[in-house]
Scaffold this motif. Structure first.
Motif, PDB file in Angstrom:
ATOM      1  N   ALA A   5      71.459   2.174  75.819  1.00 61.18           N
ATOM      2  CA  ALA A   5      70.237   2.959  75.993  1.00 61.18           C
ATOM      3  C   ALA A   5      69.948   3.220  77.474  1.00 61.18           C
ATOM      4  O   ALA A   5      69.679   4.353  77.877  1.00 61.18           O
ATOM      5  CB  ALA A   5      69.062   2.231  75.343  1.00 61.18           C
ATOM      6  N   SER A   6      70.026   2.163  78.260  1.00 65.04           N
ATOM      7  CA  SER A   6      69.740   2.293  79.694  1.00 65.04           C
ATOM      8  C   SER A   6      70.757   3.194  80.369  1.00 65.04           C
ATOM      9  O   SER A   6      70.412   4.038  81.199  1.00 65.04           O
ATOM     10  CB  SER A   6      69.758   0.926  80.362  1.00 65.04           C
ATOM     11  OG  SER A   6      68.679   0.162  79.896  1.00 65.04           O
ATOM     12  N   GLU A   7      72.025   3.008  80.006  1.00 59.91           N
ATOM     13  CA  GLU A   7      73.075   3.794  80.656  1.00 59.91           C
ATOM     14  C   GLU A   7      72.928   5.268  80.325  1.00 59.91           C
ATOM     15  O   GLU A   7      73.124   6.142  81.167  1.00 59.91           O
ATOM     16  CB  GLU A   7      74.457   3.276  80.238  1.00 59.91           C
ATOM     17  CG  GLU A   7      74.788   1.941  80.900  1.00 59.91           C
ATOM     18  CD  GLU A   7      76.094   1.341  80.408  1.00 59.91           C
ATOM     19  OE1 GLU A   7      76.931   2.096  79.858  1.00 59.91           O
ATOM     20  OE2 GLU A   7      76.278   0.117  80.566  1.00 59.91           O
ATOM     21  N   GLU A   8      72.542   5.567  79.078  1.00 62.50           N
ATOM     22  CA  GLU A   8      72.371   6.975  78.687  1.00 62.50           C
ATOM     23  C   GLU A   8      71.222   7.618  79.440  1.00 62.50           C
ATOM     24  O   GLU A   8      71.312   8.752  79.906  1.00 62.50           O
ATOM     25  CB  GLU A   8      72.125   7.073  77.170  1.00 62.50           C
ATOM     26  CG  GLU A   8      73.420   7.075  76.380  1.00 62.50           C
ATOM     27  CD  GLU A   8      73.195   7.056  74.866  1.00 62.50           C
ATOM     28  OE1 GLU A   8      74.169   6.862  74.152  1.00 62.50           O
ATOM     29  OE2 GLU A   8      72.021   7.230  74.442  1.00 62.50           O
ATOM     30  N   MET A   9      70.115   6.841  79.561  1.00 61.66           N
ATOM     31  CA  MET A   9      68.951   7.387  80.268  1.00 61.66           C
ATOM     32  C   MET A   9      69.283   7.645  81.735  1.00 61.66           C
ATOM     33  O   MET A   9      68.917   8.663  82.310  1.00 61.66           O
ATOM     34  CB  MET A   9      67.777   6.405  80.142  1.00 61.66           C
ATOM     35  CG  MET A   9      66.442   6.953  80.605  1.00 61.66           C
ATOM     36  SD  MET A   9      65.933   8.467  79.747  1.00 61.66           S
ATOM     37  CE  MET A   9      65.347   7.796  78.183  1.00 61.66           C
TER      38      MET A   9
END
Lengths: 282, 359, 358
Positions: C274-278
């Protein structure tokens, strides 16, 4: 163990834990790191080595940095003391409206950052700066003299920046002295100079010790001012650590430098306080 | 001989002391006595040179000292808090004044040793002031002031920081040392007993001025003012007027209806002058038998306080006036109780001028 | 820019704290990655550079994606990322291509790939690296005081002209000096692992020609605007700023080739999906042509997206760079072997300190 004793321990526990966390943990971390082998890609290898310390202590370049740091710190301490003492004495002994203003002027430098103050000195000391311009205008010199990027410039700015750290311990020590000790000395036949040398000055010792330790350790660890006013030749231990940590990314060597700096500062503190106690007990 | 001529010291608009005229004879022990704020310490500091007077002159054996700084006056000062140098040993403290005078180390050693013997402090040479008791510190301060062989010894509340027992002993010691050295001494105190026990003369001070300067006996027997009479010992003041004067002796009628005869009248008071008749509790004779000497007054005991060696009695006399009497708590005085009627005789009543509105 | 290093007071304690963060971080679970991405944790530079970045990108980004920006500002953020490399605590790190190659190889960064960054395909190849693609690039050459220096300046080696004795400055290694040193070293025939030619030449510059060190952007602008220094390597837009402050200076691209840094945020690896995508979404936004033009207008530096470069509005035409110029900027730097440079970093820095500066 009595109740009060246990309660006492309870009071110091939080600060003890905080110390453990913010002081001992990082301290042991870099002490440990300083005996590991440097590696560009791995940061460090878990191979105990003395090479970081060897490099530091036997290479004339690094030795020069150590000497320079100690020299600047010692000189700054002496000059800060010389400037601060009369100021602290005046603040402690004379009332009137001037005292409040002066007190503010002493504290004022603490309100602006060290960078701002250092840039102020650049403006003052530069080739086109206030001092050179004034000297040329007065006809004292023909061409601008080199003030910036000298040890002198660093020391002068450090004295200014650290002045409050010396003034306030001195102020407390002088203000705490019974005024009639001086009166007593006077009635016993002492001149103003003798009163100062035999009574006021020796009784200021706690303030001198505290202020000197503060100024010495802060100067020995300074980075910004030596960097901005000292120029390329003025590499000191603080800058060395800064560069090694942030630029060169040689953390083991940086840790060795940091350990050495802490050791030097600690030794100075111990020597100073021991000297102070020795004299008091004599 | 130390002389103060019309010396005045002001702190801004407020008067510190003065105008003061005072002569202290060689070898005399004089005490400046008075309540706090009366200017006694200021006067002492003026003599020491620690304050400069705004007006007047100070002379020592005829030489004007007014402009001479304290370090050249050669006065030995013992401060109230002793002002010992905390970072120096007993020896170093005592030797300080001698060193400032350039005395040789051998001579210093012998003088300091002798002085410590004199004040009774042998064996404390190497100690720091904080390692000494209050009494010992006092003696070090005294030794330090005396060793320079000062022209005058000045003592600022010298005994006020000592406990009661020690204070009594030091009074006698101080007096003995002063006599032995034959030195002129001026002390400051607010304690009447102390002043009386140590001094040849006492200068009673109030509001910056000397109210009365006299021997202890003179102060006690012939107080010049109600302030002096009140400050020295206990007294009851009975307001009245001089009715007649015969050969320097006055007859006084008091407002409460009592009459006193043959009281020595101070100079300057005439017939009709408002006065207080001063009666000291310890000078009241109680007559417990039927004898009725002249001047005896009927009285009733209204209160009794027992304080060990003494009983204090409150005695109501005619007109509702209450007098006080102090008697040794032994024999017939011990069991006197409220309600007892008797007669009393006020011995040696004195007159002091009344300036509080009555004319 | 990340080059104003000394305007941030880096104390010994902070360095220690950083080390402690590394130690402690190793023992703690990565809290942020366990949550849904409701914040973007970003290591960035402070000052005007951050203001411009927020105005051009993150203010809108945070609103549009309903995330909070969590900043840690400072200079030289790489050491923190290195300290936390086993338990990363941050999503993005502001960095240049040199550092990105170095810490990327250590496994700290994720590569930039078209699948995650749709705008990446429009970035000019000169500004694409394995672990970074620029949102702008910063042309770098010589700032020259044209009032004091009347002769033609067209080479890095003009700094050695004895006529400029005492009037030359060179950037500190900890600023951008290390790369500039390597560039000159290579012009002189050296390589990343053979710096003898560079060391010998720079010894001359400092010892005979009285060169001084420039600490950071502010220092450089101050040196040039007060005319204490007549010639020194500097960024194009910063040269303009020195001129605006009264220094009669011009920006010159040396004939051996200028230099150029690209600046953007690298994607920190192992932060959770999730963090990497954001984080990738935000980086993609910085590669968008419209956004880049807005950023260029604020910073005075040219965009890297080809569509933005071709469609510069009239007021920004001066930033347009021809393919030939681009080639010139990349001439030396594109040949840099960053990994060798990194491997010899410690030795080269020490030699420079000892032999050139001391």
């Amino acid at each position: 163990m009595t109740e009060t004793r246990r309660a006492g321990w309870l009071f110091v526990t939080p600060i003890g834990l905080l110390y453990l966390l913010i002081l001992l943990a990082p301290l042991s971390y870099f002490l440990l790191l300083s005996i590991f082998k440097y590696s560009a890609f791995e940061m460090y290898l878990f191979e105990p080595t003395a090479e970081n310390y060897q490099r530091l202590l036997f290479d004339p370049y690094y030795r020069g940095v150590i000497y320079r740091t100690l020299r600047i710190a010692a000189t700054t301490t002496v000059f800060t003391l010389l400037v601060a003492y009369p100021l602290a004495y005046f603040l402690a002994r004379y009332g009137g409206p001037g005292r409040g203003v002066l007190m503010f002027l002493v504290i004022a430098p603490l309100m602006s950052g060290v960078i701002v103050r250092t840039y102020g000195w650049i403006v003052l000391l530069g080739a086109e700066g206030t001092i050179n311009t004034a000297l040329i205008w007065l006809g004292a010199i023909q061409r601008p003299i080199q003030i910036l990027r000298t040890e002198f410039a660093v020391i002068m700015a450090m004295v200014h920046i650290l002045l409050p750290y010396m003034v306030f311990p001195l102020f407390s020590a002088i203000v705490a002295q019974e005024r009639n000790l001086e009166q007593a000395a006077r009635t016993l036949g002492a001149s103003n100079l003798r009163i100062f040398l035999e009574v006021t000055l020796p009784l200021s010792r706690p303030g001198i010790v505290m202020g000197s330790v503060l100024v010495f350790t802060l100067t020995a660890g300074a980075i910004v001012t030596p960097q901005l006013l000292g120029g390329k030749e003025m590499k000191v231990l603080g800058i060395l650590i800064y560069d090694l940590v942030l630029t060169t990314l040689n953390w083991p060597l940086a840790s060795a430098v940091a350990s050495l700096l802490v050791l030097l500062q600690f030794s100075v503190i111990v020597l100073y306080f021991r000297g102070a106690r020795g004299r008091a007990a004599a | 001989m130390l002389e103060l001529h019309a010396v005045v010291k002001r702190y801004g608009a407020t008067l510190g002391a003065g105008p003061i005229d005072l002569t202290v004879e060689p070898g005399e022990f004089l005490t400046l006595l008075g309540p706090s704020g009366c200017g006694k310490t200021t006067t002492l500091h003026l003599i020491a040179g620690l304050h400069a007077p705004d007006e007047g002159r100070i002379l020592m054996d005829g030489t004007d000292l007014t402009q001479v700084p304290p370090q050249r006056r050669n006065m030995g000062v013992v401060f109230q808090n002793y002002a010992l140098f905390p970072h120096r040993t007993v020896t170093e403290n005592v030797a300080f004044g001698l060193r400032m005078r350039g005395v040789t180390p051998t001579e210093i050693a012998s003088k300091v040793g002798r002085m410590l013997d004199l004040v009774g402090l042998p064996g404390t040479e190497g100690r720091l002031p904080r390692q000494l008791s209050g009494g010992q510190q006092q003696r070090v301060a005294l030794a330090r002031a005396l060793v320079i062989e000062p022209r005058v010894l000045l003592l600022d509340e010298p005994l006020s920081n000592l406990d009661a027992v020690l204070r009594k002993r030091m009074r006698a010691d101080l007096r003995a040392i002063q006599r032995r050295l034959g030195i002129t001494a001026i002390a400051v105190t607010h304690d009447q007993d102390e002043a009386f026990e140590m001094s040849d003369r006492v200068a009673l001070m109030d509001q910056g001025r000397i109210e009365q300067l006299s021997t202890p006996e003179g102060l006690y027997d012939r107080p010049a003012t109600r302030f002096a009479a009140e400050f020295i010992g206990e007294a009851v003041f009975v307001p009245g007027r001089i009715g007649s004067l015969v050969g320097g002796r006055a007859r006084v009628a008091t407002e409460s209806g009592l009459g006193f005869d043959g009281i020595p009248c101070p100079d300057g008071l005439g017939v009709g002058a408002a006065v207080y008749v001063l009666i000291r509790p310890e000078r009241i004779d109680l007559i417990l038998d039927d004898a009725a000497p002249a001047g005896a007054i009927e009285a009733e005991i209204v209160d009794r306080v027992f304080s060990g060696e003494q009983v204090s009695l409150s005695l109501r006399v005619a007109g509702g006036l209450v007098l006080k009497a102090k008697k040794p708590s032994l024999g017939r005085f011990r069991d006197l109780a409220p309600g007892r009627k008797l007669r009393l005789l006020a011995q040696d009543p004195r007159l002091v001028p009344r300036t509080d509105g009555a004319t | 820019m990340t080059q104003h290093r000394s305007s941030h007071r880096f104390t010994r304690r902070q360095a220690l704290g950083m080390g402690a963060a590394g130690v402690l971080g190793a023992g703690l679970p990565s809290l942020a990655s366990a949550q849904a991405a409701n914040e973007v944790r970003i290591l960035f530079a402070g000052g005007t550079w951050k203001d411009w970045y927020e105005q051009s990108f993150t203010n809108d980004f945070a609103a549009a994606n309903n995330v909070k920006m969590n900043w840690r500002t400072g200079l030289r953020q790489a050491p923190l990322a290195i300290a936390q490399r086993r338990r990363p605590q941050w999503d993005l790190i502001h960095i240049n291509q040199t550092e990105s190659a170095q810490i990327g190889t250590m496994g700290i960064l994720k590569p930039f790939v078209d699948a995650e960054l749709p705008n990446l395909k429009d970035i000019h190849p000169s500004f694409k690296y394995e672990f970074l693609a620029g949102k702008i690039h910063t042309p770098y050459g010589l700032a020259v005081n044209t009032k004091r220096i009347t002769r033609k300046i067209d080479s890095w080696l003009d700094m050695w002209d004895p006529a400029f004795k005492g009037k030359v400055a060179f950037p500190q290694f900890s600023w951008v000096g290390e790369e500039v040193f390597h560039a000159v070293n290579q012009v002189l025939g050296g390589s990343e692992d053979n710096v003898d030619p560079g060391i010998a030449k720079f010894k001359e510059l400092f010892k005979s020609n009285g060169a001084i060190l420039g600490n950071n952007v502010e220092h450089a602008i101050q040196l040039l605007s007060t005319e204490e220094i007549w010639i020194m390597p500097l960024f194009s837009a910063r040269t303009d700023q020195a001129r605006a402050k009264g220094g009669p200076v011009e920006f010159i691209v040396p004939k051996e080739g200028g230099l150029s840094w690209i600046w953007n945020t690298g994607l920190i690896a192992n932060r959770g999906k999730a963090s990497e995508e954001m984080a990738a979404k935000l980086v993609n936004m910085t590669l968008d042509p419209e956004r880049q033009i807005a950023f260029s207008r604020r910073t005075g530096y040219p965009p890297t997206n080809v569509k933005a470069m071709k469609n510069l509005p009239a007021d920004l035409k001066k930033l347009e760079i021809s393919d030939a110029d681009l080639e010139a900027y990349g001439k030396i730097q594109r040949k840099f072997d960053y990994m060798t440079m990194f491997a010899f970093k410690d030795q080269v820095t020490e030699r420079f300190n000892k032999e050139v500066l001391a």
